[in-house]
Structures are given as structure tokens and as C-alpha cells.
Design a protein around this motif. Structure first.
Motif, PDB file in Angstrom:
ATOM      1  N   THR A  40     -25.193   6.005 -66.313  1.00 49.11           N
ATOM      2  CA  THR A  40     -24.994   6.531 -67.669  1.00 49.11           C
ATOM      3  C   THR A  40     -26.327   7.015 -68.218  1.00 49.11           C
ATOM      4  N   LEU A  41     -26.296   8.209 -68.825  1.00 45.88           N
ATOM      5  CA  LEU A  41     -27.498   8.801 -69.413  1.00 45.88           C
ATOM      6  C   LEU A  41     -27.225   9.028 -70.896  1.00 45.88           C
ATOM      7  N   ALA A  42     -28.159   8.621 -71.763  1.00 45.76           N
ATOM      8  CA  ALA A  42     -27.990   8.814 -73.210  1.00 45.76           C
ATOM      9  C   ALA A  42     -29.247   9.436 -73.777  1.00 45.76           C
ATOM     10  N   LEU A  43     -29.077  10.480 -74.608  1.00 45.53           N
ATOM     11  CA  LEU A  43     -30.263  11.097 -75.212  1.00 45.53           C
ATOM     12  C   LEU A  43     -29.997  11.567 -76.627  1.00 45.53           C
ATOM     13  N   ASP A  44     -31.058  11.583 -77.438  1.00 50.23           N
ATOM     14  CA  ASP A  44     -30.989  12.088 -78.810  1.00 50.23           C
ATOM     15  C   ASP A  44     -31.515  13.515 -78.831  1.00 50.23           C
ATOM     16  N   VAL A  45     -30.791  14.412 -79.521  1.00 53.92           N
ATOM     17  CA  VAL A  45     -31.239  15.801 -79.616  1.00 53.92           C
ATOM     18  C   VAL A  45     -31.113  16.254 -81.062  1.00 53.92           C
ATOM     19  N   PRO A  46     -32.203  16.787 -81.670  1.00 53.28           N
ATOM     20  CA  PRO A  46     -32.055  17.278 -83.039  1.00 53.28           C
ATOM     21  C   PRO A  46     -31.069  18.436 -83.096  1.00 53.28           C
ATOM     22  N   MET A  47     -30.296  18.531 -84.174  1.00 55.17           N
ATOM     23  CA  MET A  47     -29.399  19.673 -84.355  1.00 55.17           C
ATOM     24  C   MET A  47     -30.272  20.905 -84.550  1.00 55.17           C
ATOM     25  N   GLY A  48     -29.828  22.031 -84.069  1.00 52.25           N
ATOM     26  CA  GLY A  48     -30.599  23.229 -84.370  1.00 52.25           C
ATOM     27  C   GLY A  48     -30.664  24.231 -83.240  1.00 52.25           C
ATOM     28  N   PRO A  49     -31.195  23.842 -82.028  1.00 53.70           N
ATOM     29  CA  PRO A  49     -31.360  24.875 -81.009  1.00 53.70           C
ATOM     30  C   PRO A  49     -30.036  25.618 -80.793  1.00 53.70           C
ATOM     31  N   PRO A  50     -30.031  26.968 -80.929  1.00 54.30           N
ATOM     32  CA  PRO A  50     -28.782  27.717 -80.909  1.00 54.30           C
ATOM     33  C   PRO A  50     -28.001  27.536 -79.604  1.00 54.30           C
ATOM     34  N   ALA A  51     -28.698  27.349 -78.476  1.00 55.66           N
ATOM     35  CA  ALA A  51     -27.976  27.301 -77.201  1.00 55.66           C
ATOM     36  C   ALA A  51     -27.468  25.893 -76.877  1.00 55.66           C
ATOM     37  N   LEU A  52     -27.739  24.926 -77.786  1.00 56.31           N
ATOM     38  CA  LEU A  52     -27.444  23.531 -77.463  1.00 56.31           C
ATOM     39  C   LEU A  52     -25.953  23.278 -77.202  1.00 56.31           C
ATOM     40  N   GLY A  53     -25.101  23.816 -78.084  1.00 61.30           N
ATOM     41  CA  GLY A  53     -23.658  23.575 -77.965  1.00 61.30           C
ATOM     42  C   GLY A  53     -23.146  24.022 -76.613  1.00 61.30           C
TER      43      GLY A  53
END
Ligand SMILES: Cc1cc2nc3c(=O)[nH]c(=O)nc-3n(C[C@H](O)[C@H](O)[C@H](O)COP(=O)(O)OP(=O)(O)OC[C@H]3O[C@@H](n4cnc5c(N)ncnc54)[C@H](O)[C@@H]3O)c2cc1C
Length: 472
Positions: free
Chosen positions: A389-402
Motif C-alpha cells: 500500500t502506498l499513501a501520499l499527500d498532494v496539494p490541490m492545484g496542478p492541472p494534470a493531477l486529476g
């Protein structure tokens, strides 16, 4: 004005998950006791539905119900006496793990499973069937729950998993117990639980630390050595690229025994960690966390870690709950909030490909957490299954993230893996059925206890898990 956080006052409130991405308004009620919870479910208020809420530490929208009623269990926070022979303790579902620890640790008992924060309620720990760094050895939280009381629209049920007996009623109770463990509040409101604690001698951990320059090396070390430790976790730098992709620091250990401590530390009772006095006063500036600042932090942190250290004695809090040192640390991610993304998959290559893609797309993720899971529970919506299992936090914002996370979701689903709903705020509904193939069992159990389809949340609505609504 949004509420700063729990405890909430009753009335219409704007609620968010820990990631602060999807605020919605609901009527918050704080029942004074179990009888009030039972009454509320038997005769639900008008609106779009009812969902329980603990301390709001799920990251997305699981403990929200736009236009409906949110049942905050804050007043059911009692902790009963510990049975010294079995380690069992009965607790109100609104008690936090912090509170349980304050009671248990001085008596020589620890939580059988703890997530990365002790600021979750027992009800929330059951509803998400939370896991800790010891899943490969001890399984998830529900494995250590020996009884539950659940208020449902069809009445109150006392559930004892594995109790001897036969017949349809016994099978129904077992199915309801396991649908509730990991069921994200969709089978009813847990009002109390009996938890079997773990005996410990001290409030310290004995920890080995190793640094690895790439993902393959750390995964090999975990596969060959994790079974020798109760707890194991690797912190992975998902911003490193090239030959350092997936470099990581692995920490593994167990509870220190008295004889592991220096003589002057051996006396005295174990003490629970306190609550934090450090606070983040308001959301941070928008660009505080970007690919450059996050990569610089990860670099510093990696260089600072020892290449190889054994038998370091550490306080419990630093080992299990490092983030609890700062209250409201989620505000550092700014007004737009952040996503926590966690999946489990049996095939380690899928983890490697996901990390490659995150690094190649310069996703500004602080240290990701990599763990190994052992066997799961019979719960149809419980997250852990054997694998990585891998878990990470990513700030909202980068357009390509979704689009990037959608691609990783598809890869995970295709490999038989799944995303953790307690962390989720964005999964596509069409993938839920592939990831959780036993959803029909959950819905069957829910129809029995909630024929009018009262229990629902923003998460269940978003993922298409709602039962048909029938007006009573
Ligand atoms: C810093 C941090 C680290 C974390 N680390 C981990 C980790 O290592 N492992 C892990 O598994 N999780 C982890 N989590 C997630 C967290 O453990 C779960 O989301 C947990 O469910 C939160 O509990 P809560 O009391 O805040 O519940 P909430 O977030 O308020 O609610 C979560 C879900 O539980 C339901 N629920 C709450 N109370 C009840 C009840 N009494 N009866 C029935 N349903 C109820 C809600 O309806 C909702 O669906 C972490 C979260 C944070 C913020």
C-alpha cells in the motif's frame, strides 16, 4: 464562516474532511447518549440522509451529508475499565484513540492497531477498519474488536463476531458486523465497541532504521525482513527521479521492554503522549508547497536519515503519530486543501510504475508511506488486502493531477487493487465496483437494516453507493 473544526456546536454547519477539498453544509446533532442515537435513527429527521461523524480525520467527504443530518458522537466519549485478564475494554464510539491511550498506557496496555494519528474516534476506526504499521502481522482494527453496538433505522443490534452459534440470525449478525467494519458509516451508527488491547511494558519503541537509494532495494528489504518486526513502514521520496526513483527510509521496530531501557528509565508507569500545543493559525499561502519546496524538503530529510541504525529507543508518539505534534497541520496546504491518495495492490511493479509517473510528472508530494498488508477481513468494503500500500499527500492545484491519478486508479483496478475510501475525495464511480467486487453483499446487508435508505453521505452519493430512498 466555516467552522474551525470539531467539536461542533449543533445546528447547520459547513463540514470538511481533513483534506479540506469539498465543504458542504448539514445539520449537526450531538446526541447525549445511546438512547438518543437510537431514537434519531428510528425516526430520522427530514433531509437528504443521515451519516455519523467522529473527529473528521477522513480526508474526503465520508463524514459529510450535504443537506442532511450529521451525527457527531463527541458526547459518547467514555472509556470503561480494562479486563486485566483479556485486555478487553469497552468504549463509547466517540472516544478518541488519544483518550483511550491516556487510560490504557499507564495500566500497561496499548492500541492493537493505530493509524498515523491518535486523533480519530473508535467509531471512525471501526467504520474505516483502519490499519497501522503492523498490518502484515496483526491485521486491521476490526480484527481486535470483540463486540459492537450498532444503532440502525431498524433497531439497535449487539454484534459479537465469531460468537458460537448457528442459524440465520447468527449469520446475519456476522454479516452486519463485517459490513460495518470498513462500511464508512453506511450500515448504522456504532455507539460502543469492545476492543482487545495489546500488553506493553514501556511507552518507548525499539527501532531499526535503514536508508535505501531506490525503490527496488527497499521493497526487497521489506519482503525479506518485515516478518521479523511487529511494525514496519518505509517513507518514500516520490519526487526523486532517475536512479534514485523511489529512494526511501525504512523504520521497523517493536515496543521496548523494560530491560531495553537504561536503568534510570525502567521505573515508573508508561505515560500517554500529550496533545499538541503547536497550532497553525490559518491556511498557508497558495504557493508554499510547490515542486521545488517539496523536493528540497524531501532531499534534506533523506540526507538527514541514518544509513543504518539499530535499536534506537524512541518515544511512542514520534514513531506512530509524528504529525500529531502540530495541530491543524492540514492548513499548511492553503485554502484549496490537499488530496491524500492511497491504494493497495498485490503486484509491486504497479507501485513502481505509479511512483515513476508521480516523479516524472513532478507531483509535489511530501514523503509517501509504503507498507505491506497481510490478509484482509471479511468486510466487503474493508480496504486492506494482501500486498503493497502506498499513501501520499498532494496539494490541490496542478492541472494534470486529476488525469494522472485517474490513470493510476485504472492501473491499480486492472491489477486487482483498490483505493482507500477513508482517504478518497475523487475516485471515479465506475471503478468502485471493480475495486470492491463484493459491493452487492454490502448493499444486501444495508437493505435489511436500512430499508428506507436513510444512511448516506457525500461519499456514498458521489460513488453511487446510495440505496433507493423510500419515504417512511
Ligand atoms: C494524519 C492522518 C493519518 C492517518 N493515518 C491513517 C493510517 O495510518 N491508517 C488508516 O487506516 N487511516 C489513517 N488515517 C485515516 C483515519 O484513520 C480514518 O479516516 C478514520 O476513519 C478517521 O476517524 P474519525 O473519527 O476522524 O472519523 P470521521 O473522519 O469523522 O469519519 C470517517 C468515517 O467513519 C464513519 N463514522 C465515524 N464515526 C462513526 C460511528 N460512530 N459509527 C459508524 N460510522 C462512523 C463516518 O461516517 C465516515 O464514513 C489517517 C488520517 C490522518 C488525518
Amino acid at each position: 464562516m466555516p467552522e474551525p473544526g470539531p467539536p461542533y456546536r449543533p445546528g447547520r454547519r459547513v463540514l470538511r474532511g481533513w483534506g479540506r477539498t469539498a465543504p458542504t453544509a448539514a445539520d449537526v446533532v450531538l446526541p447525549a447518549d445511546e438512547a438518543r442515537v437510537a431514537e434519531l435513527l428510528a425516526d430520522p429527521p427530514p433531509g437528504t440522509g443521515v451519516v455519523p461523524r467522529g473527529l473528521g480525520r477522513s480526508y474526503g467527504d465520508a463524514a459529510q451529508c450535504a443537506g442532511g443530518t450529521v451525527v457527531d458522537l463527541a458526547q459518547l466519549d467514555w472509556v470503561g475499565g480494562i479486563d486485566e485478564a483479556t485486555g478487553e475494554v469497552e468504549v463509547g464510539a466517540g472516544a478518541s484513540l488519544q483518550r483511550l491511550l491516556e487510560h490504557a498506557l499507564p495500566r500497561g496496555w496499548f492500541l492493537p492497531v493505530t493509524p498515523g494519528t491518535r486523533l480519530v474516534t473508535v467509531g471512525g476506526a471501526v467504520a474505516a477498519d483502519v490499519h497501522g504499521k503492523n498490518h502484515h502481522r496483526d491485521g486491521s482494527f476490526a480484527r481486535h474488536v470483540t463486540a459492537l453496538t450498532l444503532a440502525t433505522p431498524n433497531g439497535v443490534r449487539h454484534l459479537v463476531p465469531g460468537r458460537r452459534g448457528r442459524g440465520a440470525a447468527k449469520a446475519e449478525d456476522d454479516a452486519l458486523f463485517w459490513a460495518t467494519a470498513g462500511g464508512m458509516g453506511l450500515t448504522g451508527v456504532v455507539t460502543r465497541a469492545t476492543v482487545r488491547l495489546l500488553p506493553v511494558e514501556t511507552d518507548r519503541m525499539l527501532v531499526d532504521t535503514d536508508r535505501y537509494d531506490d525503490l527496488g532495494a527497499v521493497m526487497a528489504a521489506m519482503e525479506s525482513g518485515d516478518d521479523g518486526y511487529r511494525y514496519s513502514v518505509a517513507w518514500v521520496d516520490c519526487t526523486a527521479t532517475g536512479r534514485h526513483t523511489g529512494r526511501a527510509v525504512l523504520t521497523r521496530g517493536d515496543h521496548a521492554r523494560r530491560e531495553d531501557l537504561p536503568a534510570r528509565r525502567r521505573e515508573g508507569l508508561p505515560r500517554a503522549p500529550g496533545t499538541s500545543r503547536l497550532r497553525i493559525p490559518r491556511p498557508g499561502p497558495r504557493h508554499l508547497l510547490n515542486p521545488l519546496t517539496v523536493a528540497a524538503f524531501n532531499e534534506l530529510w533523506f540526507r538527514h536519515a541514518p544509513r543504518h541504525r539499530v535499536a534506537e529507543v524512541l518515544p511512542l508518539a514520534g514513531f506512530f503519530h509524528p504529525l500529531d505534534g502540530v495541530a491543524d497541520w492540514n492548513l499548511l496546504y492553503g485554502e484549496r486543501g490537499f488530496l491524500q491518495y492511497q491504494f493497495v495492490v498485490a503486484d509491486g511493479d504497479v507501485v513502481a510504475r505509479a511512483i515513476d509517473q508521480l516523479a516524472a510528472n513532478r507531483v509535489p508530494s511530501f514523503l509517501a508511506v509504503l507498507k505491506r498488508f497481510g490478509p484482509g477481513t471479511p468486510g466487503p468494503l474493508s480496504f486492506p488486502t494482501p500486498g503493497w500500500t502506498l499513501a501520499l499527500d498532494v496539494p490541490m492545484g496542478p492541472p494534470a493531477l486529476g488525469a494522472l491519478l485517474d490513470r493510476i486508479d485504472e492501473m491499480v483496478a486492472e491489477a486487482g487493487g483498490r483505493v482507500y475510501l477513508a482517504k478518497d475525495a475523487r475516485l471515479r464511480p465506475d471503478l468502485v465496483r471493480t475495486m470492491y467486487p463484493r459491493l452487492d453483499e454490502l448493499q444486501h446487508v444495508r437493505r435489511r437494516v436500512d430499508p428506507a435508505g436513510v444512511l448516506r453521505s457525500d461519499l456514498s452519493r458521489r460513488l453511487g453507493l446510495d440505496l433507493d430512498r423510500k419515504e417512511p
